[in-house]
Design an enzyme around this catalytic site. Structure first.
Site, PDB file in Angstrom:
ATOM      1  N   ASN A   8       0.961  -1.024   0.057  1.00 16.28           N
ATOM      2  CA  ASN A   8      -0.027   0.115  -0.057  1.00 16.28           C
ATOM      3  C   ASN A   8       1.065   1.046  -0.017  1.00 16.28           C
ATOM      4  O   ASN A   8       1.329   1.598   0.997  1.00 16.28           O
ATOM      5  CB  ASN A   8      -0.810   0.067   1.258  1.00 16.28           C
ATOM      6  CG  ASN A   8      -1.793   1.333   1.408  1.00 16.28           C
ATOM      7  OD1 ASN A   8      -1.745   1.997   0.317  1.00 16.28           O
ATOM      8  ND2 ASN A   8      -2.340   1.447   2.399  1.00 16.28           N
ATOM      9  N   TRP A   9       0.803   1.838  -1.323  1.00 18.75           N
ATOM     10  CA  TRP A   9       1.722   2.940  -1.331  1.00 18.75           C
ATOM     11  C   TRP A   9       1.204   4.255  -0.693  1.00 18.75           C
ATOM     12  O   TRP A   9       1.867   5.388  -0.686  1.00 18.75           O
ATOM     13  CB  TRP A   9       2.277   3.141  -2.842  1.00 18.75           C
ATOM     14  CG  TRP A   9       3.377   2.381  -3.249  1.00 18.75           C
ATOM     15  CD1 TRP A   9       3.919   1.290  -2.353  1.00 18.75           C
ATOM     16  CD2 TRP A   9       3.958   2.204  -4.492  1.00 18.75           C
ATOM     17  NE1 TRP A   9       5.065   0.554  -2.837  1.00 18.75           N
ATOM     18  CE2 TRP A   9       4.968   0.874  -4.276  1.00 18.75           C
ATOM     19  CE3 TRP A   9       3.863   2.509  -5.631  1.00 18.75           C
ATOM     20  CZ2 TRP A   9       5.717   0.327  -5.399  1.00 18.75           C
ATOM     21  CZ3 TRP A   9       4.438   1.984  -6.832  1.00 18.75           C
ATOM     22  CH2 TRP A   9       5.423   1.086  -6.691  1.00 18.75           C
ATOM     23  N   LYS A  10      -0.080   4.153  -0.456  1.00 17.19           N
ATOM     24  CA  LYS A  10      -0.798   5.315   0.369  1.00 17.19           C
ATOM     25  C   LYS A  10      -0.548   6.599  -0.578  1.00 17.19           C
ATOM     26  O   LYS A  10      -0.356   6.633  -1.630  1.00 17.19           O
ATOM     27  CB  LYS A  10      -0.206   5.641   1.518  1.00 17.19           C
ATOM     28  CG  LYS A  10      -0.255   4.395   2.413  1.00 17.19           C
ATOM     29  CD  LYS A  10      -0.156   4.587   3.872  1.00 17.19           C
ATOM     30  CE  LYS A  10       0.322   3.277   4.781  1.00 17.19           C
ATOM     31  NZ  LYS A  10       0.127   3.360   6.060  1.00 17.19           N
ATOM     32  N   HIS A  97      -9.420   0.766   4.630  1.00 19.42           N
ATOM     33  CA  HIS A  97      -8.195   0.989   5.323  1.00 19.42           C
ATOM     34  C   HIS A  97      -8.525   1.726   6.288  1.00 19.42           C
ATOM     35  O   HIS A  97      -9.275   2.747   6.543  1.00 19.42           O
ATOM     36  CB  HIS A  97      -7.424   1.476   4.227  1.00 19.42           C
ATOM     37  CG  HIS A  97      -5.844   1.622   4.734  1.00 19.42           C
ATOM     38  ND1 HIS A  97      -5.256   2.589   5.721  1.00 19.42           N
ATOM     39  CD2 HIS A  97      -4.868   0.649   4.785  1.00 19.42           C
ATOM     40  CE1 HIS A  97      -4.338   2.199   5.924  1.00 19.42           C
ATOM     41  NE2 HIS A  97      -3.742   1.170   5.461  1.00 19.42           N
ATOM     42  N   GLU A  99      -6.562   4.294   7.638  1.00 21.13           N
ATOM     43  CA  GLU A  99      -6.607   5.605   7.278  1.00 21.13           C
ATOM     44  C   GLU A  99      -7.946   6.305   6.865  1.00 21.13           C
ATOM     45  O   GLU A  99      -8.117   7.536   7.074  1.00 21.13           O
ATOM     46  CB  GLU A  99      -5.204   5.973   6.533  1.00 21.13           C
ATOM     47  CG  GLU A  99      -4.178   5.773   7.319  1.00 21.13           C
ATOM     48  CD  GLU A  99      -3.078   5.106   6.398  1.00 21.13           C
ATOM     49  OE1 GLU A  99      -2.845   5.339   5.376  1.00 21.13           O
ATOM     50  OE2 GLU A  99      -2.105   4.905   7.338  1.00 21.13           O
ATOM     51  N   GLU A 170      -5.569  -5.388  10.449  1.00 17.76           N
ATOM     52  CA  GLU A 170      -4.562  -4.264  10.712  1.00 17.76           C
ATOM     53  C   GLU A 170      -4.911  -3.462  11.865  1.00 17.76           C
ATOM     54  O   GLU A 170      -5.704  -2.686  11.778  1.00 17.76           O
ATOM     55  CB  GLU A 170      -4.680  -3.251   9.224  1.00 17.76           C
ATOM     56  CG  GLU A 170      -4.043  -3.906   8.199  1.00 17.76           C
ATOM     57  CD  GLU A 170      -3.689  -2.883   7.249  1.00 17.76           C
ATOM     58  OE1 GLU A 170      -2.483  -3.132   6.545  1.00 17.76           O
ATOM     59  OE2 GLU A 170      -4.296  -1.897   6.946  1.00 17.76           O
ATOM     60  N   GLY A 176       1.960   1.940  10.813  1.00 17.52           N
ATOM     61  CA  GLY A 176       2.822   3.099  10.614  1.00 17.52           C
ATOM     62  C   GLY A 176       3.370   3.616  11.930  1.00 17.52           C
ATOM     63  O   GLY A 176       4.257   4.584  11.930  1.00 17.52           O
ATOM     64  N   SER A 215       3.370  -2.543  10.578  1.00 19.18           N
ATOM     65  CA  SER A 215       4.699  -2.304  10.661  1.00 19.18           C
ATOM     66  C   SER A 215       5.433  -3.569  10.389  1.00 19.18           C
ATOM     67  O   SER A 215       6.341  -4.144  11.060  1.00 19.18           O
ATOM     68  CB  SER A 215       4.999  -1.917  12.121  1.00 19.18           C
ATOM     69  OG  SER A 215       4.371  -0.563  12.385  1.00 19.18           O
ATOM     70  N   GLY A 236       2.913  -1.219   4.115  1.00 21.25           N
ATOM     71  CA  GLY A 236       2.800   0.090   4.150  1.00 21.25           C
ATOM     72  C   GLY A 236       4.321   0.605   3.753  1.00 21.25           C
ATOM     73  O   GLY A 236       4.754   0.594   2.808  1.00 21.25           O
ATOM     74  N   GLY A 237       4.733   1.212   4.755  1.00 20.24           N
ATOM     75  CA  GLY A 237       6.029   1.743   4.680  1.00 20.24           C
ATOM     76  C   GLY A 237       7.492   1.122   4.146  1.00 20.24           C
ATOM     77  O   GLY A 237       7.960   1.834   3.185  1.00 20.24           O
TER      78      GLY A 237
HETATM   79  C1  PEP Z   1      -0.959  -0.184   5.870  1.00 22.93           C
HETATM   80  O1  PEP Z   1      -0.856   1.066   5.507  1.00 22.93           O
HETATM   81  O2  PEP Z   1      -1.850  -0.859   5.439  1.00 22.93           O
HETATM   82  C2  PEP Z   1       0.281  -0.314   6.920  1.00 22.93           C
HETATM   83  C3  PEP Z   1       0.045  -1.651   7.178  1.00 22.93           C
HETATM   84  O3  PEP Z   1       1.329   0.348   7.090  1.00 22.93           O
HETATM   85  P1  PEP Z   1       2.567   0.059   7.872  1.00 22.93           P
HETATM   86  O4  PEP Z   1       3.340  -1.157   7.213  1.00 22.93           O
HETATM   87  O5  PEP Z   1       3.700   1.201   7.338  1.00 22.93           O
HETATM   88  O6  PEP Z   1       2.403  -0.211   9.091  1.00 22.93           O
END
Ligand code: PEP
Length: 251
Positions: A8-10, A97, A99, A170, A176, A215, A236-237
């Protein structure tokens, strides 16, 4: 059942940057992706089509949009429909999601509408659910997952082949933040989701993949992938750099 590793590049990467990362990932993965893995990239809407084209038709990479609106077309400023996503060459979409739930204030009902409309419109869906720290500490894990899951899957189109719907667990407090949920937390939540899915979608439940997200990094990916009822990862990150994401995919 193949494990899904999704990125997920957001709201990161312009079109050029997205294509550079796709190119690097393709160079690493096109001849090495194990048979039991599927890789899905979720770039921003605006670089989705360029990313699909950059990967090319023979690519091992699949693509998706980060959100969708539950209508065919019309006066919905700023939104995009399932057919627009398909037209860009993508097959997947994320719904619910955290966010979007917590920053954009999307409710369960809208997440449910998006999920069923996207599936009916021909997209495959990764529907995200997860509790906040406050909810977990108040002992509400089961209730929150049950409410989110039942409303997200309230109006599934039938028949629906099980590989088209994926659930991502999640925990909001692990997204994040650098805090990965502990092994026991993940196993407990995934078992609850598997059990809830039995009531909601019945017999095909063991073919419904449940991903963990929060994470994930190259250092913890392999251990998390080995846990009971973990059928993949949503990252994500650590998915923003090709080398770190490739290490997770190949973990
Ligand atoms: C996400 O945005 O779905 C996510 C899991 O982010 P991160 O891996 O950065 O926690």
């Amino acid at each position: 059942m193949k494990k899904i590793i999704a990125a997920n590049w957001k709201m990161n990467k312009n079109s050029k940057e997205a294509q550079e990362t796709i190119q690097e990932l393709s160079n690493i993965l096109n001849n090495t992706l194990p048979e039991d893995r599927e890789v899905i990239i979720f770039p921003s809407f605006i670089s989705l089509e360029a990313s699909v084209q950059c990967a090319g038709k023979q690519s091992v990479l699949q693509f998706g949009a980060q959100d969708v609106y539950p209508a065919k077309d019309g006066a919905f400023t700023g939104e995009i429909s399932p057919s627009m996503i398909l037209d860009a060459g993508a097959k997947w979409v994320l719904t619910g999601h955290s966010e979007r739930r917590h920053i954009i204030k999307e409710e369960n009902t809208l997440v449910g509408q998006k999920t069923s409309f996207a599936l009916a419109g021909g997209l495959n869906v990764i529907a995200c659910i997860g509790e906040t720290l406050e909810q977990r500490e108040a002992g509400r894990l089961y209730d929150v997952l049950s409410e989110q899951l039942s409303q997200t899957l309230a109006k599934l189109p039938t028949p629906l082949s099980p590989e088209r719907l994926v659930i991502a667990y999640e925990p909001v407090w692990a997204i994040g933040t650098g805090k990965t949920a502990g092994t026991e937390d993940i196993v407990e939540a995934h078992a609850i989701i598997r059990e809830l899915l039995k009531d909601i979608i019945g017999t095909s439940v063991f073919q419904t993949r449940i991903l963990y997200g929060g994470s994930v990094k190259p250092e913890n990916a392999n251990a998390i992938l080995g846990l009971k009822n973990v059928d993949g990862l949503l990252v994500g990150g650590a998915s923003l750099k090709a080398d770190s994401f490739a290490k997770i995919i190949l973990a």
